[in-house]
Design a protein around this motif. Structure first.
Motif, short mmCIF file in Angstrom:
data_model
loop_
_atom_site.label_atom_id
_atom_site.label_comp_id
_atom_site.label_asym_id
_atom_site.label_seq_id
_atom_site.Cartn_x
_atom_site.Cartn_y
_atom_site.Cartn_z
N VAL A 256 0.85 -1.19 0.00
CA VAL A 256 0.00 0.00 0.00
C VAL A 256 0.89 1.24 0.00
N LYS A 257 0.46 2.26 -0.73
CA LYS A 257 1.23 3.50 -0.83
C LYS A 257 0.65 4.54 0.13
N ILE A 258 1.48 4.99 1.08
CA ILE A 258 1.07 5.99 2.06
C ILE A 258 2.09 7.13 2.02
N GLU A 259 1.58 8.33 1.71
CA GLU A 259 2.43 9.52 1.65
C GLU A 259 3.68 9.29 0.78
N ASP A 260 3.42 8.85 -0.44
CA ASP A 260 4.47 8.65 -1.45
C ASP A 260 5.49 7.58 -1.08
N ARG A 261 5.15 6.74 -0.12
CA ARG A 261 6.04 5.63 0.24
C ARG A 261 5.26 4.31 0.21
N TRP A 262 5.92 3.30 -0.33
CA TRP A 262 5.29 1.98 -0.39
C TRP A 262 5.55 1.22 0.91
N HIS A 263 4.48 0.63 1.45
CA HIS A 263 4.58 -0.21 2.65
C HIS A 263 4.19 -1.63 2.26
N TYR A 264 5.03 -2.58 2.62
CA TYR A 264 4.83 -3.97 2.20
C TYR A 264 4.39 -4.84 3.37
N ASN A 265 3.38 -5.67 3.14
CA ASN A 265 2.87 -6.58 4.15
C ASN A 265 3.23 -8.02 3.77
N TYR A 266 3.87 -8.71 4.70
CA TYR A 266 4.35 -10.06 4.42
C TYR A 266 3.63 -11.08 5.30
N ASP A 267 3.53 -12.31 4.78
CA ASP A 267 3.03 -13.45 5.55
C ASP A 267 4.16 -14.45 5.73
N LYS A 291 7.78 -12.14 -4.40
CA LYS A 291 8.77 -11.49 -3.53
C LYS A 291 8.91 -12.25 -2.22
N LEU A 292 10.15 -12.52 -1.83
CA LEU A 292 10.45 -13.22 -0.59
C LEU A 292 11.32 -12.34 0.29
N ARG A 293 11.12 -12.49 1.60
CA ARG A 293 11.99 -11.80 2.56
C ARG A 293 12.49 -12.83 3.56
N ILE A 294 13.81 -12.94 3.67
CA ILE A 294 14.44 -13.92 4.55
C ILE A 294 15.18 -13.18 5.66
N THR A 295 14.82 -13.49 6.91
CA THR A 295 15.46 -12.84 8.07
C THR A 295 16.24 -13.88 8.86
N ILE A 296 17.54 -13.65 9.02
CA ILE A 296 18.42 -14.54 9.77
C ILE A 296 18.78 -13.86 11.09
N GLU A 297 18.50 -14.54 12.20
CA GLU A 297 18.82 -14.00 13.53
C GLU A 297 20.28 -14.32 13.87
#
Length: 405
Positions: A256-267, A291-297
């Protein structure tokens, strides 16, 4: 006069015609080429997955007569089955720092996996697995196989599953080298069968790597060229030392685009542990993603050297039955379409396993596609007829009442 039963029948026919899928309900089409047999295999093209409904409910095959051609949707993913093999433990012994556990199988079956559980929560041991038919002559099946358990404030990780090639013996013996007595609480012996599927390595459009020093995480953002049903993700690590890091894999749900910035929601797609002991990657149930997002702790550890990411996707295909030689097309792109139900789903044993593959043309906009336009109430002819009917009924009622009086 029309009875209530007749009125109900007319309404049912009307609703049935409205719910029957027609070619004008689908935005896209592809021509099926060289339909010559009763049964054909149609491989669904990757570039169209973004336009399919997530459950593939909008896929239809129509001929020129506008009658649906039945099909079954299948995938090339692995098929894995596990059968527990009964056994009994017949011996527990030790010699110096070597601890032995001997199992006797109750059935003469082929096995390839032993799962172990121990009372200890923190250990790092190596074991040998041996097999025999008479307990006199032993054959080495696995040597210096590492099993591990780490539990602390940062990590809760176990790797105590022993995998090996298919083996058929009466007795199996595990020898663990340890400074203390391993307290074995459970063992399970399995016969695991795996029918290898067919997969494609997805084309990666972009890959971004970053390190968040404050959150102590490494982030990998992967964008694929096409939206595909992701089956596995493998992270190529170049680090030479041992590592055990919690990892979360997410897929983009929406933006979603809020104030000229894209915000991404992931599952969250899957969570697990990235380990130097397990390098097979993460298997997931086919999930459409681009699109994938991988987070390594990393916690307080040095960030890993990430060389790259490999994403595999299963191949989806249709097995369709054609009753006559004619021109057929594949239609899709209807968000309101429900999943079809065909008789052939109940007779899969009669479907040939080696149906010939037919090719399909490039995607085109269906020229018959009609977008729904919401007309004002009184521009819609149906509403006008309904309104006129009500007015006539009311006038008729009062006229009849006046004549009676």
């Amino acid at each position: 006069m029309m009875t209530k039963n007749k009125i109900g029948l007319v309404l049912m026919l009307f609703l049935g015609l409205k719910s029957f899928s027609q070619t004008q309900d689908f935005q896209y089409k592809r021509t099926l080429e060289n339909v010559s047999d009763t049964w054909h295999k149609i491989i669904l093209p990757e570039e169209s997955f973004d336009k399919f409904n997530t459950d593939f409910s909008d896929i239809r095959i129509f001929g020129k007569n506008k009658i649906e051609t039945p099909y079954i949707l299948r995938t090339s993913a692995d098929r894995i089955s596990e059968v527990a093999v009964p056994f009994k433990m017949i011996n527990v012994s030790n010699k110096n720092s070597d601890y032995f556990y001997t199992f006797e199988l109750s059935q003469n079956k082929e096995i390839n996996q032993i799962k172990l559980a121990f009372e200890q929560e923190n250990f790092d041991w190596k074991l040998d697995l041996e097999a025999s038919n008479n307990q006199t002559e032993w054959f080495l099946t696995q040597k210096d196989y590492r099993i591990l358990s780490i539990k602390n404030n940062q990590t809760d990780y176990k790797f105590t599953q022993v995998d090996f090639s298919d083996s058929k013996y009466k007795f199996y013996r595990i020898k663990i080298r340890a400074a203390e007595q391993p307290k074995l609480t459970e063992a399970k012996i399995w016969e695991q069968k795996k029918d290898e599927g067919s997969f494609k390595i997805a084309t990666i459009k972009s890959l971004k790597k970053s390190i968040d020093a404050k959150k102590k995480t490494s982030l990998i953002e992967v964008e694929l060229l096409n939206k595909v049903p992701v089956s596995s993700i493998k992270i190529d690590i170049g680090t030479a030392f041992d590592y055990y890091r919690p990892v979360t894999v997410e897929i983009l749900r929406d933006s979603v685009k809020i104030e000229d910035r894209w915000h991404y929601n992931y599952d969250i797609l899957t969570q697990g542990t990235l380990s130097s002991l397990e390098k097979k990657g993460f298997s997931v149930e086919n999930s459409l993603a681009k699109k994938l997002r991988i987070t390594i702790e990393n916690n307080n550890n040095q960030p890993l050297d990430i060389k790259g990411v490999e994403v595999k996707n299963a191949i989806y295909f249709l097995i369709a039955r054609f009753t006559e030689k004619a021109d057929y097309s594949l239609f899709y792109g209807n968000k309101k379409a429900g999943k079809p139900s065909y008789d052939i789903e109940n007779f899969e044993e009669n479907i040939p396993k080696n149906a010939s593959v037919i090719s399909i043309s490039k995607e085109e906009i269906n020229p018959e596609f009609k977008t729904e336009s919401k007309s004002p109430l009184f521009e819609n002819k149906i509403w006008l007829w309904v309104l006129m009917g009500i007015i006539i009924a009311v006038l008729g009622f009062f006229t009849f009442k006046m004549l009676k009086e």
